[in-house]
Design an enzyme around this catalytic site. Structure first.
Site, PDB file in Angstrom:
ATOM      1  CD  GLN A 106       4.614  -5.771  11.245  1.00 29.23           C
ATOM      2  OE1 GLN A 106       5.663  -6.242  10.765  1.00 29.23           O
ATOM      3  NE2 GLN A 106       4.486  -4.462  11.155  1.00 29.23           N
ATOM      4  CB  SER A 136      -0.547   1.885   4.828  1.00 31.38           C
ATOM      5  OG  SER A 136       0.603   1.996   4.785  1.00 31.38           O
ATOM      6  CD  GLU A 163      14.667  10.418  11.066  1.00 34.16           C
ATOM      7  OE1 GLU A 163      13.918  11.451  11.042  1.00 34.16           O
ATOM      8  OE2 GLU A 163      15.676  10.429  11.169  1.00 34.16           O
ATOM      9  CE  LYS A 164       3.232   7.663  10.361  1.00 35.34           C
ATOM     10  NZ  LYS A 164       2.964   6.538  11.173  1.00 35.34           N
ATOM     11  CG  ASP A 165       6.580   3.339  11.567  1.00 35.20           C
ATOM     12  OD1 ASP A 165       5.330   3.158  12.347  1.00 35.20           O
ATOM     13  OD2 ASP A 165       6.624   3.335  10.180  1.00 35.20           O
ATOM     14  CB  ALA A 222      -0.943  -0.030   1.364  1.00 32.51           C
ATOM     15  CG  LEU A 223       4.448   0.474  -1.664  1.00 36.04           C
ATOM     16  CD1 LEU A 223       5.622   0.003  -2.962  1.00 36.04           C
ATOM     17  CD2 LEU A 223       5.170   0.036  -0.487  1.00 36.04           C
ATOM     18  CG  HIS A 224       2.404   6.337   1.886  1.00 36.98           C
ATOM     19  ND1 HIS A 224       3.545   6.681   2.390  1.00 36.98           N
ATOM     20  CD2 HIS A 224       1.914   5.411   2.906  1.00 36.98           C
ATOM     21  CE1 HIS A 224       3.919   6.030   3.534  1.00 36.98           C
ATOM     22  NE2 HIS A 224       2.880   5.540   3.995  1.00 36.98           N
ATOM     23  CG  HIS A 255       5.810   2.840   1.932  1.00 41.38           C
ATOM     24  ND1 HIS A 255       4.617   3.101   1.709  1.00 41.38           N
ATOM     25  CD2 HIS A 255       5.964   1.954   2.758  1.00 41.38           C
ATOM     26  CE1 HIS A 255       3.731   2.642   2.744  1.00 41.38           C
ATOM     27  NE2 HIS A 255       4.721   1.868   3.517  1.00 41.38           N
TER      28      HIS A 255
HETATM   29  P1  AMP Z   1       5.111  -0.259   6.491  1.00 41.84           P
HETATM   30  O1  AMP Z   1       4.567  -0.644   5.096  1.00 41.84           O
HETATM   31  O2  AMP Z   1       3.953   0.409   7.269  1.00 41.84           O
HETATM   32  O3  AMP Z   1       5.646  -1.387   7.264  1.00 41.84           O
HETATM   33  O4  AMP Z   1       6.445   0.891   6.465  1.00 41.84           O
HETATM   34  C1  AMP Z   1       7.414   0.400   5.748  1.00 41.84           C
HETATM   35  C2  AMP Z   1       8.438   1.293   6.051  1.00 41.84           C
HETATM   36  O5  AMP Z   1       7.854   2.720   5.301  1.00 41.84           O
HETATM   37  C3  AMP Z   1       8.949   1.599   7.560  1.00 41.84           C
HETATM   38  O6  AMP Z   1      10.100   1.603   7.465  1.00 41.84           O
HETATM   39  C4  AMP Z   1       8.181   2.852   7.751  1.00 41.84           C
HETATM   40  O7  AMP Z   1       8.760   3.491   8.858  1.00 41.84           O
HETATM   41  C5  AMP Z   1       8.175   3.556   6.564  1.00 41.84           C
HETATM   42  N1  AMP Z   1       7.199   4.552   6.318  1.00 41.84           N
HETATM   43  C6  AMP Z   1       5.754   4.688   6.510  1.00 41.84           C
HETATM   44  N2  AMP Z   1       5.387   6.035   6.544  1.00 41.84           N
HETATM   45  C7  AMP Z   1       6.399   6.908   6.280  1.00 41.84           C
HETATM   46  C8  AMP Z   1       6.438   8.402   6.125  1.00 41.84           C
HETATM   47  N3  AMP Z   1       5.316   8.994   5.977  1.00 41.84           N
HETATM   48  N4  AMP Z   1       7.596   8.828   5.775  1.00 41.84           N
HETATM   49  C9  AMP Z   1       8.760   8.234   5.956  1.00 41.84           C
HETATM   50  N5  AMP Z   1       8.703   6.562   5.907  1.00 41.84           N
HETATM   51  C10 AMP Z   1       7.701   6.010   6.103  1.00 41.84           C
END
Ligand code: AMP
Length: 307
Positions: A81, A206, A168-170, A52-54, A57
């Site tokens: 998780q 996402s 860094e978001k997470d 669900a890439l934005h 990502h």
């Molecule tokens: P996820 O698909 O939610 O597991 O996220 C995958 C990676 O994308 C993780 O390292 C997140 O921290 C990073 N990520 C998610 N949202 C953002 C954002 N708004 N800005 C930068 N990195 C993000």
């Protein structure tokens, strides 16, 4: 099935993308592709995602691609998780959109394993990180970081990247993965990439798509409250009243605040005034959507503006 294996053979000095991205779904194909790419391009960067890439990502993928080596992005919605009360089936999925986004960023390989590949039926091993994983999300979501650490260790073993890129978001996830890599002496670098935000400050996620129109209007208050608190803290204020005021502001704005805290960045330990490396971290709910955010707090360094 390895799609278009010739794709990795035709490169223009690594600068111009001439060939399609490889879409890989089996471990033998992944290992062959990673070995060939590592030999041809000197190094490999991995971006683990749940799809669900934005644009957030995409910033990670862009960082991996611009590092100059080959790049692999994984898409795997990791069941380990998710807690029993968290709806794994509700997690957004968009494989065609994700593949198009990765290809547009110049990613070399999309790695799409299935659950049986990641979690063999007779498996008996998982990874528990203490320290930075213990509080906050660790308390709110028992088992969450065990799932994150375990899937990351598996992905690192599969891809054997020289570097892996996390948002860094997470923030707590990033520190947990860094701790695991250091403790297990894994031979890769963990790179943290700045949070990508909407113009009004809301961190991209996402899960933002689940906000109602009214909640989406309320959501930027989280960034506003963090920014205000970070500014007061950098002026040397004591943390407790500043944090309490921010929580009240969020509650008045319709949020249910899980935590809004000042911590030492790497260890996630609470601190009572801004020190070098200090970080504001927050989790707050709007309706059914739980928003996470964090921000550096450092004397002389103003919070970054949205990008
Ligand atoms: P996820 O698909 O939610 O597991 O996220 C995958 C990676 O994308 C993780 O390292 C997140 O921290 C990073 N990520 C998610 N949202 C953002 C954002 N708004 N800005 C930068 N990195 C993000």
């Amino acid at each position: 099935m390895l799609i278009r294996p010739e794709g990795m053979l035709h490169r223009d000095g690594g600068l111009t993308k001439l060939c399609p991205m490889l879409v890989i779904r089996t471990l033998p194909d992944l290992r062959a592709a990673c070995a060939a790419l590592r030999a041809a391009r000197g190094s490999l960067g991995l971006v683990p995602t749940m799809g669900a890439l934005h644009r957030g990502h995409r910033a990670l993928v862009r960082a991996a691609v611009s590092a100059g080596g080959a790049s692999v992005a994984s898409i795997f919605v990791n069941p380990l998780q998710f807690g029993p009360n968290e709806d794994l089936s509700r997690y957004p999925r968009d494989e065609p959109g994700d593949l198009a986004a990765l290809e547009a960023e110049g990613c070399d390989v999309a790695w799409l394993p299935d659950v049986a590949t990641m979690y063999p039926a007779d498996e008996a091993t998982s990874i528990t990180v203490a320290g930075p994983a213990e509080r906050w999300e660790g308390e709110a979501r028992p088992g969450h970081f065990r799932g994150v650490a375990t899937v990351c260790a598996k992905l690192f073993g599969q891809v054997r990247p020289d570097a892996a890129y996390f948002g860094e978001k997470d923030w707590q996830q990033l520190q947990t993965v860094k701790r695991m890599v250091a403790d297990l002496l894994l031979p890769l670098e963990i790179a943290g990439i700045e949070t990508v935000r909407e113009p009004d400050g809301l961190a991209l996620s996402s899960r933002n798509r689940f906000l109602t129109v009214a909640e989406r209007d309320q959501a930027p208050l989280l960034y506003a409250a963090m920014t205000a608190a970070a500014r007061t803290l950098t002026d040397g204020g004591a943390a407790d009243p500043i944090l309490a005021e921010a929580r009240e502001r969020l509650t008045a704005g319709g949020f249910a605040v899980d935590y809004f805290a000042l911590v030492d960045g790497p260890s996630l330990t609470p601190i009572d005034a801004a020190t070098p490396g200090a970080r504001l971290i927050a989790a707050a709910r709007l309706g059914s959507v739980r928003l996470l955010d964090n921000m550096a707090v450092q004397a002389g360094v103003l919070p970054s503006s949205p990008r």
